[in-house]
Design an enzyme around this catalytic site. Sequence first.
Site, short mmCIF file in Angstrom:
data_model
loop_
_atom_site.label_atom_id
_atom_site.label_comp_id
_atom_site.label_asym_id
_atom_site.label_seq_id
_atom_site.Cartn_x
_atom_site.Cartn_y
_atom_site.Cartn_z
N GLU A 78 -39.71 11.65 -25.14
CA GLU A 78 -39.85 12.58 -24.03
C GLU A 78 -38.48 12.81 -23.40
O GLU A 78 -38.07 12.02 -22.52
CB GLU A 78 -40.81 12.01 -22.98
CG GLU A 78 -42.20 11.73 -23.50
CD GLU A 78 -43.24 11.81 -22.40
OE1 GLU A 78 -44.19 12.58 -22.55
OE2 GLU A 78 -43.09 11.14 -21.36
N GLY A 130 -48.36 16.52 -20.35
CA GLY A 130 -48.59 16.34 -18.91
C GLY A 130 -49.36 17.51 -18.34
O GLY A 130 -50.59 17.61 -18.48
N GLY A 131 -48.64 18.44 -17.73
CA GLY A 131 -49.26 19.56 -17.02
C GLY A 131 -50.35 20.28 -17.81
O GLY A 131 -51.45 20.52 -17.29
N GLU A 146 -40.97 8.55 -15.54
CA GLU A 146 -41.24 8.50 -14.10
C GLU A 146 -41.34 7.05 -13.61
O GLU A 146 -40.95 6.73 -12.49
CB GLU A 146 -42.53 9.29 -13.78
CG GLU A 146 -42.26 10.79 -13.87
CD GLU A 146 -43.42 11.63 -14.36
OE1 GLU A 146 -44.57 11.18 -14.30
OE2 GLU A 146 -43.16 12.77 -14.81
N ASN A 193 -51.48 12.99 -20.53
CA ASN A 193 -51.09 12.10 -19.44
C ASN A 193 -51.36 12.85 -18.15
O ASN A 193 -50.63 13.77 -17.79
CB ASN A 193 -49.59 11.75 -19.58
CG ASN A 193 -49.08 10.94 -18.40
OD1 ASN A 193 -49.85 10.51 -17.54
ND2 ASN A 193 -47.77 10.72 -18.34
N TRP A 194 -52.43 12.45 -17.48
CA TRP A 194 -52.84 13.19 -16.27
C TRP A 194 -51.98 12.82 -15.06
O TRP A 194 -52.14 13.39 -13.99
CB TRP A 194 -54.32 12.94 -15.97
CG TRP A 194 -55.25 13.54 -16.98
CD1 TRP A 194 -54.89 14.33 -18.06
CD2 TRP A 194 -56.68 13.45 -17.02
NE1 TRP A 194 -56.02 14.71 -18.76
CE2 TRP A 194 -57.12 14.19 -18.14
CE3 TRP A 194 -57.63 12.81 -16.22
CZ2 TRP A 194 -58.49 14.29 -18.47
CZ3 TRP A 194 -58.98 12.91 -16.54
CH2 TRP A 194 -59.40 13.65 -17.67
N LYS A 195 -51.14 11.82 -15.19
CA LYS A 195 -50.28 11.36 -14.08
C LYS A 195 -51.14 11.13 -12.83
O LYS A 195 -52.27 10.68 -12.96
CB LYS A 195 -49.13 12.36 -13.86
CG LYS A 195 -48.38 12.64 -15.18
CD LYS A 195 -47.07 13.35 -15.02
CE LYS A 195 -46.43 13.56 -16.38
NZ LYS A 195 -45.11 14.16 -16.32
N SER A 252 -43.10 19.51 -21.51
CA SER A 252 -43.50 20.93 -21.43
C SER A 252 -44.17 21.43 -22.70
O SER A 252 -43.99 22.59 -23.09
CB SER A 252 -42.29 21.80 -21.06
OG SER A 252 -41.78 21.40 -19.80
N GLY A 292 -41.98 18.45 -17.22
CA GLY A 292 -42.40 19.18 -16.02
C GLY A 292 -41.45 20.31 -15.62
O GLY A 292 -41.53 20.83 -14.52
N HIS A 330 -42.85 5.18 -19.19
CA HIS A 330 -42.69 6.62 -18.92
C HIS A 330 -41.45 6.83 -18.04
O HIS A 330 -41.14 5.99 -17.19
CB HIS A 330 -43.95 7.16 -18.22
CG HIS A 330 -43.95 8.65 -18.15
ND1 HIS A 330 -43.25 9.35 -17.19
CD2 HIS A 330 -44.52 9.58 -18.95
CE1 HIS A 330 -43.41 10.65 -17.41
NE2 HIS A 330 -44.18 10.82 -18.47
P1 13P Z 1 -45.19 17.86 -18.97
O1 13P Z 1 -46.02 18.19 -20.19
O2 13P Z 1 -45.82 18.26 -17.68
O3 13P Z 1 -43.78 18.34 -19.14
O4 13P Z 1 -45.11 16.25 -18.89
C1 13P Z 1 -44.79 15.55 -20.04
C2 13P Z 1 -44.99 14.11 -19.78
O5 13P Z 1 -44.34 13.51 -18.95
C3 13P Z 1 -46.05 13.43 -20.54
O6 13P Z 1 -45.99 12.06 -20.39
#
Ligand code: 13P
Length: 256
Positions: free
Chosen positions: A168, A235-236, A98, A10-12, A214, A174, A96
């Site tokens: 999640e 994510g990251g 967010e 997920n590149w956000k 993470s 994050g 998600h």
């Molecule tokens: P991180 O891997 O950066 O913690 O993010 C997870 C995420 O929100 C994937 O959708």
Amino acid sequence: MHRKFLIAGNWKMSNGIADSVSLVDVIKSRTSKILSIDMLVCPPFTALDAARKAAAGSLLRIGAQNMYHESKGAFTGEVSYSMLRDCNISHVILGHSERRTIFGESDELINKKVCAALGNSLLPILCIGETEAEREKNQTFTVIEAQLEKCLRGVSNEQAENLVIAYEPVWAIGTGKTATPEIAQEAHSFVREQLAKIFNEKLANSVRILYGGSMKAANAEALLNQPDIDGGLIGGASLIADEFCSIIGTADKLSL
Ligand code: 13P
């Protein structure tokens, strides 16, 4: 039951067109021999088409990070499921945390999106998970149960075959605070029990439940080794080719 791992990035709100194409190019070349798992990256809307073209000819799939449940109309700023279909997108992340916390998405709205995706040949990755405060108050299971019940209302058994769930825990997103493999496994096994109640046991055993929060190369093996963890929503670490490809390599190794 054997469930094929799905490793999804997920590149956000990262990567414009040029960066998306370069990252897809690198992932594509480094994973060209990987056949045993499913691989997906979810760039921002503006880079979806370019990323899909860059991924053509490989097993790397491209997904979106959100969508609206109506096909078209006066919904300024939204992107519909039919527009994603138009871009030949296979998957869409829905609900998600967010989207829930920053943009106020409710379980009811997410439910409409899940139904629209499933009804229109898009594979939804439904995100659920508790906040830190909820975990501290021992509400993890009640929160997950309610999210699943509300977000999956009206989904038929047949449609549920195309469902992916991502657990999640919000406190792990994050933050660098990954859930321990034991904590994640406990939640995943609970999710599967709920899916068995909502649908049936056979279906619950076939639905993939991804872990997100993470996840990185260093902790992927311990997490993916858990019986109910069927992949990752990353994510990251998915923005770093070495990290993401290493997680893919781990999942591939565990599948053989
Ligand atoms: P991180 O891997 O950066 O913690 O993010 C997870 C995420 O929100 C994937 O959708």
